[in-house]
Design a protein around this motif. Structure first.
Motif, PDB file in Angstrom:
ATOM      1  N   GLY A  26       0.819  -1.222   0.000  1.00  0.00           N
ATOM      2  CA  GLY A  26       0.000   0.000   0.000  1.00  0.00           C
ATOM      3  C   GLY A  26       0.839   1.251   0.000  1.00  0.00           C
ATOM      4  N   VAL A  27       1.911   1.250   0.810  1.00  0.00           N
ATOM      5  CA  VAL A  27       2.765   2.442   0.891  1.00  0.00           C
ATOM      6  C   VAL A  27       3.476   2.683  -0.440  1.00  0.00           C
ATOM      7  CG1 VAL A  27       4.871   3.361   1.940  1.00  0.00           C
ATOM      8  CG2 VAL A  27       3.068   2.393   3.385  1.00  0.00           C
ATOM      9  N   ILE A  28       3.981   1.625  -1.053  1.00  0.00           N
ATOM     10  CA  ILE A  28       4.694   1.775  -2.329  1.00  0.00           C
ATOM     11  C   ILE A  28       3.758   2.300  -3.405  1.00  0.00           C
ATOM     12  CG2 ILE A  28       5.818   0.488  -4.177  1.00  0.00           C
ATOM     13  CD1 ILE A  28       7.068  -1.286  -2.042  1.00  0.00           C
ATOM     14  N   ILE A  29       2.557   1.725  -3.463  1.00  0.00           N
ATOM     15  CA  ILE A  29       1.607   2.194  -4.477  1.00  0.00           C
ATOM     16  C   ILE A  29       1.236   3.643  -4.247  1.00  0.00           C
ATOM     17  CG2 ILE A  29      -0.753   1.887  -5.334  1.00  0.00           C
ATOM     18  CD1 ILE A  29      -0.427  -1.108  -4.828  1.00  0.00           C
ATOM     19  N   ALA A  31       3.006   5.875  -2.635  1.00  0.00           N
ATOM     20  CA  ALA A  31       4.172   6.717  -2.879  1.00  0.00           C
ATOM     21  C   ALA A  31       4.380   6.954  -4.370  1.00  0.00           C
ATOM     22  CB  ALA A  31       5.414   6.080  -2.260  1.00  0.00           C
ATOM     23  N   ILE A  32       4.240   5.886  -5.168  1.00  0.00           N
ATOM     24  CA  ILE A  32       4.430   6.037  -6.618  1.00  0.00           C
ATOM     25  C   ILE A  32       3.377   6.971  -7.204  1.00  0.00           C
ATOM     26  CG2 ILE A  32       4.329   4.805  -8.811  1.00  0.00           C
ATOM     27  CD1 ILE A  32       5.612   2.425  -7.419  1.00  0.00           C
ATOM     28  N   LEU A  33       2.119   6.750  -6.799  1.00  0.00           N
ATOM     29  CA  LEU A  33       1.052   7.609  -7.319  1.00  0.00           C
ATOM     30  C   LEU A  33       1.230   9.047  -6.854  1.00  0.00           C
ATOM     31  CD1 LEU A  33      -2.052   5.256  -6.865  1.00  0.00           C
ATOM     32  CD2 LEU A  33      -0.807   5.775  -8.976  1.00  0.00           C
ATOM     33  N   ALA A  34       1.617   9.223  -5.569  1.00  0.00           N
ATOM     34  CA  ALA A  34       1.827  10.574  -5.054  1.00  0.00           C
ATOM     35  C   ALA A  34       2.990  11.248  -5.765  1.00  0.00           C
ATOM     36  CB  ALA A  34       2.066  10.535  -3.549  1.00  0.00           C
ATOM     37  N   ASN A  35       4.072  10.474  -5.999  1.00  0.00           N
ATOM     38  CA  ASN A  35       5.228  11.019  -6.707  1.00  0.00           C
ATOM     39  C   ASN A  35       4.857  11.467  -8.107  1.00  0.00           C
ATOM     40  OD1 ASN A  35       7.578  10.498  -8.711  1.00  0.00           O
ATOM     41  ND2 ASN A  35       8.624  10.716  -6.736  1.00  0.00           N
ATOM     42  N   GLY A 164       6.831   6.944   3.609  1.00  0.00           N
ATOM     43  CA  GLY A 164       6.452   5.559   3.329  1.00  0.00           C
ATOM     44  C   GLY A 164       7.263   4.578   4.155  1.00  0.00           C
ATOM     45  N   LEU A 165       8.581   4.837   4.282  1.00  0.00           N
ATOM     46  CA  LEU A 165       9.431   3.957   5.088  1.00  0.00           C
ATOM     47  C   LEU A 165       8.994   3.974   6.557  1.00  0.00           C
ATOM     48  CD1 LEU A 165      11.892   2.120   5.358  1.00  0.00           C
ATOM     49  CD2 LEU A 165      13.304   4.181   5.635  1.00  0.00           C
ATOM     50  N   LEU A 170       6.230   1.406  11.123  1.00  0.00           N
ATOM     51  CA  LEU A 170       5.112   1.429  12.067  1.00  0.00           C
ATOM     52  C   LEU A 170       4.214   0.209  11.865  1.00  0.00           C
ATOM     53  CD1 LEU A 170       3.504   2.877  14.267  1.00  0.00           C
ATOM     54  CD2 LEU A 170       2.318   4.161  12.456  1.00  0.00           C
ATOM     55  N   ALA A 171       3.976  -0.148  10.596  1.00  0.00           N
ATOM     56  CA  ALA A 171       3.172  -1.337  10.311  1.00  0.00           C
ATOM     57  C   ALA A 171       3.847  -2.600  10.837  1.00  0.00           C
ATOM     58  CB  ALA A 171       2.930  -1.449   8.805  1.00  0.00           C
TER      59      ALA A 171
END
Length: 474
Positions: A26-29, A31-35, A164-165, A170-171
């Motif tokens: 979820g974080v990677i997706i 982050a990529i979309l936000a970037n 994201g990291l 935290l997760a």
């Protein structure tokens, strides 16, 4: 400490890995979309800002062409506009409608020769027709913001990735915490089952959890209690069987040894005593076999449609001599109409015999007037109800809870001859259960006891239908 291989297969580790994988994905997706969204949006903003900066020049060029009708001498306009905009190393290129370069201004290197090479391209429209295109090359090729804009994008993207990291870490922490907490009841159950496997029955686990795990813990506790009770009952049964077998075996052995040693003569009377003990042993073994088959659901039943009233009369007639000898008034209350059931007649007679024998054995100790035993039959529609009542000493509430247990006697001080083997009522319950019926007792201490048996009755129309199908004699 658990080995790495054991941890890798542990449920909490798998749950943690699942939480971490979902969170990381979820974080990677995101982050990529936000970037991508940030980069595209910011570049669009910069381009729009640059377009607004050169809008005046775009209008001046359109007016120039409209006034001149061509682009001759337009380079002076570009040169005048360039330094005024403070573009430094930037460059301006004006293309005619056919794509030919007609004017240059600004930096001397990296002139854009096409719209693809320019940071901004602005169409020059005159009377709705495109008379040319203004190409703008920003200083450093930065798309409007130069190095500052690119640096800002890098900072934003770095912040997204660092965020994201942090979210993944935290997760991971929450995943480990939640997985350990969720699997704690399962670890307790595992430890409890291991103890039970070692023979430590009766284990209990905490049931504070709700939901499926709470239901599982409650079911485990119930199973544990049932297994412990069953094991205790099994051990008690073995002890009772050994005790019941030891008495007739000891008597038989003692008489035989006495006759072999010449202490007793080998007379018919002494042999009759030995024979009687062997008969008792045989009945005990038969009772145990009947009970075990019934509880295992393997008791063979020869079911036929039979009038329960006839079975009652036969049983009462069989026990009348014994009741008369004991001074007990034995009566039967039979309804006028037939009460038909589908059952094994011999097994139902065995139930009636055990109940009557039990009542006659205890009623003599009653203090409620002349000893009486009454066998009653009632037609309750879907069920036939039998009642065996006596005016004996009755049963305490504790005794009523165990009255149908194997080898249980209301009075432990009574001998086997006086109190029976303790299997009769247990056999009654097993046989009644095998006939899809039920049996229970109602009693008040000092006021007698009533044993009630209910069996599925055959309805009148079913009885007539079976009678109509029966072959007729000549």
């Amino acid at each position: 400490m658990p080995a790495l291989g054991e941890i890798r297969h542990a449920l909490w580790f798998k749950l943690t890995a699942a939480f971490l994988l979902v969170a990381a994905a979820g974080v990677i997706i995101v982050a990529i979309l936000a970037n991508r969204a940030t980069t595209v949006g910011f570049r669009h903003y910069l381009n729009q800002n640059v377009s607004n900066q050169w809008a005046d020049l775009q209008l001046q060029l359109a007016l120039y062409y409209d006034r001149q009708g061509n682009w001759e001498g337009v380079e002076s306009l570009l040169v005048a506009a360039g330094p005024g905009r403070g573009q430094g190393g930037g460059s301006l290129v004006l293309l005619a409608s056919d794509g030919q370069v007609v004017a240059l201004a600004g930096g001397r290197r990296n002139y854009p020769t096409s719209a693809a090479e320019a940071d901004v391209n602005l169409p020059i429209l005159v009377d709705g027709q495109q008379a040319g295109t203004l190409l703008v090359k920003q200083p450093g090729g930065g798309g409007g913001g130069g190095g500052a804009g690119e640096q800002f994008l890098v900072q934003v993207n770095n912040a997204i990735w660092w965020g994201g990291l942090a979210a993944v870490l935290l997760a991971l922490f929450l995943g480990v915490f939640l997985a350990r907490r969720l699997t704690q009841p399962l670890r307790q159950l595992t430890e409890a089952t291991r103890k039970m496997a070692r023979g430590e029955l009766g284990q209990q686990v905490s049931t504070i959890e709700r939901g499926e795990i709470g239901e599982l813990s409650t079911s485990f506790n119930q199973m544990s209690v049932a297994l412990a009770a069953s094991e205790q009952q099994r051990q008690q049964m073995l002890a009772d069987v050994a005790h019941e077998l030891r008495t007739p075996l000891s008597i038989t052995q003692g008489h035989i040894e006495a006759m072999l040693d010449g202490v007793f003569e080998m007379t018919p009377e002494n042999l009759a005593l030995v024979h009687e003990e062997t008969l008792l042993l045989g009945r005990l073994v038969d009772d145990l076999r009947t009970l075990s088959l019934a509880e295992a659901g393997q008791l063979s039943l020869d079911r036929v449609t039979v009038n329960l009233s006839d079975l009652m009369v036969q049983s009462v007639s069989a026990f009348e001599p014994l009741a008369e000898a004991e001074g007990v008034e034995l009566t039967a209350e039979v309804p006028a109409e037939a009460v038909m059931i589908t059952a094994d007649p011999s097994r139902i007679r065995q139930v009636l015999g055990n109940l009557l024998s039990n009542a006659l054995r205890h009623v003599s100790a009653g203090e409620n007037g002349p000893p009486q035993v009454t066998l009653s039959l009632f037609n309750r529609g879907d069920v036939a109800q039998l009642r065996v009542s006596d005016n004996g000493p009755g049963l305490s509430p504790e005794a009523q809870q165990h009255i149908f247990d194997r080898f249980w006697r209301a009075d432990r001080a009574r001998s086997r001859d006086q109190g029976g083997s303790g299997l009769g009522l247990a056999i009654c319950r097993a046989i009644v259960d095998a006939h899809d019926g039920r049996i229970w007792v109602k009693s008040t201490a000092g006021q007698g006891a009533t044993f009630i048996v209910e069996l599925p009755a055959v309805k009148e129309n079913e009885t007539r239908a079976k009678g109509a199908k029966a072959p007729r004699g000549n």
